[in-house]
Design a protein around this motif. Structure first.
Motif, PDB file in Angstrom:
ATOM      1  N   CYS A  82     -42.440  10.855  -1.024  1.00  7.33           N
ATOM      2  CA  CYS A  82     -43.327  10.574  -2.164  1.00  7.33           C
ATOM      3  C   CYS A  82     -44.735  11.120  -1.935  1.00  7.33           C
ATOM      4  O   CYS A  82     -45.604  10.973  -2.805  1.00  7.33           O
ATOM      5  CB  CYS A  82     -43.365   9.078  -2.470  1.00  7.33           C
ATOM      6  SG  CYS A  82     -44.259   8.100  -1.254  1.00  7.33           S
TER       7      CYS A  82
ATOM      8  N   CYS B 270     -41.852   3.295  -1.136  1.00 11.59           N
ATOM      9  CA  CYS B 270     -40.952   3.997  -2.056  1.00 11.59           C
ATOM     10  C   CYS B 270     -39.500   3.873  -1.621  1.00 11.59           C
ATOM     11  O   CYS B 270     -38.594   4.246  -2.350  1.00 11.59           O
ATOM     12  CB  CYS B 270     -41.349   5.468  -2.198  1.00 11.59           C
ATOM     13  SG  CYS B 270     -40.749   6.527  -0.863  1.00 11.59           S
TER      14      CYS B 270
ATOM     15  N   CYS C  11     -41.492   3.360   3.959  1.00  7.59           N
ATOM     16  CA  CYS C  11     -42.521   3.553   2.921  1.00  7.59           C
ATOM     17  C   CYS C  11     -42.197   2.608   1.751  1.00  7.59           C
ATOM     18  O   CYS C  11     -41.023   2.311   1.503  1.00  7.59           O
ATOM     19  CB  CYS C  11     -42.468   5.012   2.473  1.00  7.59           C
ATOM     20  SG  CYS C  11     -43.533   5.373   1.058  1.00  7.59           S
TER      21      CYS C  11
ATOM     22  N   CYS D 204     -45.480   9.746   4.100  1.00  9.29           N
ATOM     23  CA  CYS D 204     -44.103   9.815   3.615  1.00  9.29           C
ATOM     24  C   CYS D 204     -43.855  11.191   2.999  1.00  9.29           C
ATOM     25  O   CYS D 204     -44.492  11.532   1.998  1.00  9.29           O
ATOM     26  CB  CYS D 204     -43.868   8.714   2.581  1.00  9.29           C
ATOM     27  SG  CYS D 204     -42.321   8.877   1.688  1.00  9.29           S
TER      28      CYS D 204
HETATM   29 ZN   LIG Z   1     -42.677   7.274   0.117  1.00  8.11          ZN
END
Ligand SMILES: [Zn+2]
Length: 405
Positions: free
Chosen positions: A59, A26, A24, A56
């Protein structure tokens, strides 16, 4: 049919499924969560694509690798349609833009979506503009280079004006000021040997932002930084002669002296005459023939450099006219910047509303139309989009954007 064909071809290709896990943005691991349909507006018509979807858990965001590959991320328009939305959104109202897209390209994008996506693109362009601080190939100025600085008010939404003082009777304001820098050259001469702006040489950058720098500030104001970037893109510092034209506002000369200490400062003659006309109207009334006679004499003094006579004539009216009192201050402060015979002898362009016209072209015609009320963020996005297109930089922006995807 073409849209249907493309849709089937893309849906048959499931290579966008990259296994059960994918990184991801993030930094954590997203999980494959099946294929999901979404309809995109493309130049061929609507396309409903069924794409691999990853979610994900860290997040709580989801994404589709195919959207990124095709440049469809963050919206529901294909890149070609997004580009069209940018073009119409910079030119006409969102309502008209939506109609034009339908009539000219047969694509259906609601006015609300034209607004949202044109603004999204404008924000991208504004961010991109901040990174362009090298001379742009083919846009460098040569010979005598001009910068024009100006401000113009645009109508704002009420909530954007809370607590701001203005010119309305109750002390409130309806507008916010857009500050603009225009850069051009005037190495062409007309049949009388006077400098004329070189066709196609003008570029713009503008925003609603502050030009105020306090003595205690260590960095330049937001607008001063914008002026500096535009000068860098045009390679202004390497021009043979540098000229800055303004309307005579103090902030403009302060900023000029700070950024370009060697530049010749000139009050755009159009503005100087506008001030004198204001005085004449105040004394005689706009319709009276005396107003024209009086101001014609002042214009002549200005053109011929008989500054003391000009100043005396205006000062002579100061007792009866508030405008004349203000004008004495204006003339005194800007005396050095109004030495027109000397400037003209050096072959310099003393302005005939170039900056004013630029303000109209870049800002007024799109942002000051009847019934428009802007938010600061919306206006700045559309201004960025418009300046980019008018400055001949949209194609380059688009190419960089495609490379980055
Ligand atoms: Zn994420």
């Amino acid at each position: 049919m073409a849209a249907r064909f493309l849709q089937d071809r893309l849906d048959a290709d499931t290579s966008d499924h990259k296994g059960p896990h994918l990184l991801c943005p993030c930094g954590h691991e997203a999980r494959y969560a099946g294929r999901r349909p979404k309809t995109f507006e493309s130049a061929l018509g609507p396309l409903t694509l069924t794409r691999a979807y990853y979610h994900c858990p860290t997040c709580q965001h989801g994404f589709c690798p195919r959207d990124r590959e095709l440049g469809l991320e963050g919206g529901s328009l294909s890149p070609a349609v997004l580009r069209m939305v940018g073009a119409v959104g910079s030119l006409v109202s969102f309502e008209e833009g939506s109609q034009l897209l339908h009539e000219l390209a047969g694509v259906s994008v609601s006015p609300r979506q034209v607004e949202r996506d044109a603004e999204r693109l404008g924000v991208e362009i504004a961010n991109d503009e901040r990174t362009l601080t090298e001379p742009l190939s083919g846009q460098e100025v040569h010979g005598t280079a001009y910068l024009g600085l100006d401000g113009t008010g645009i109508p704002m939404r009420k909530e954007e004006l809370q607590g701001r003082a203005g010119k309305q009777a109750d002390g409130s304001s309806r507008t916010r000021e857009v500050k603009l820098v225009a850069a051009w050259t005037a190495n062409t001469r007309d049949d009388k040997g006077r400098p004329v702006r070189d066709p196609g040489s003008i570029t713009y950058s503008a925003a609603i932002e502050s030009a105020a720098t306090k003595d205690t500030d260590s960095s330049l104001s937001a607008f001063a930084q914008r002026v500096e970037r535009e000068a860098q893109r045009r390679d202004f510092e390497h021009a043979e002669r540098q000229v800055v034209l303004g309307d005579g506002a103090v902030w403009i000369w302060n900023l000029t002296s700070e950024l370009f200490p060697d530049a010749i400062q000139i009050v755009d003659k159009w503005h100087a005459k506008e001030h004198l006309w204001g005085v004449s109207k105040d004394i005689f009334g706009a319709q009276s023939p005396q107003a024209r006679t009086w101001v014609a004499a002042r214009y002549e003094e200005l053109d011929e450099g008989r500054f003391d006579a000009l100043l005396a004539a205006v000062a002579g009216c100061a007792e009866d006219s508030e405008e004349a009192r203000k004008c004495v201050g204006y003339l005194t402060t800007n005396r050095a910047q109004m030495d027109y015979p000397a400037f003209e002898a050096q072959g310099l362009c003393t302005g005939s509303g170039v900056v004013e016209a630029g303000c109209k072209a870049a800002i007024g015609t799109r942002l000051k139309r009847a019934g428009m009320h802007w938010s600061v963020s919306g206006a700045n996005a559309i201004i960025a989009l418009r300046c980019c297109r008018l400055s001949g930089r949209f194609q380059d922006f688009w190419e960089r954007r495609c490379l980055a995807a």
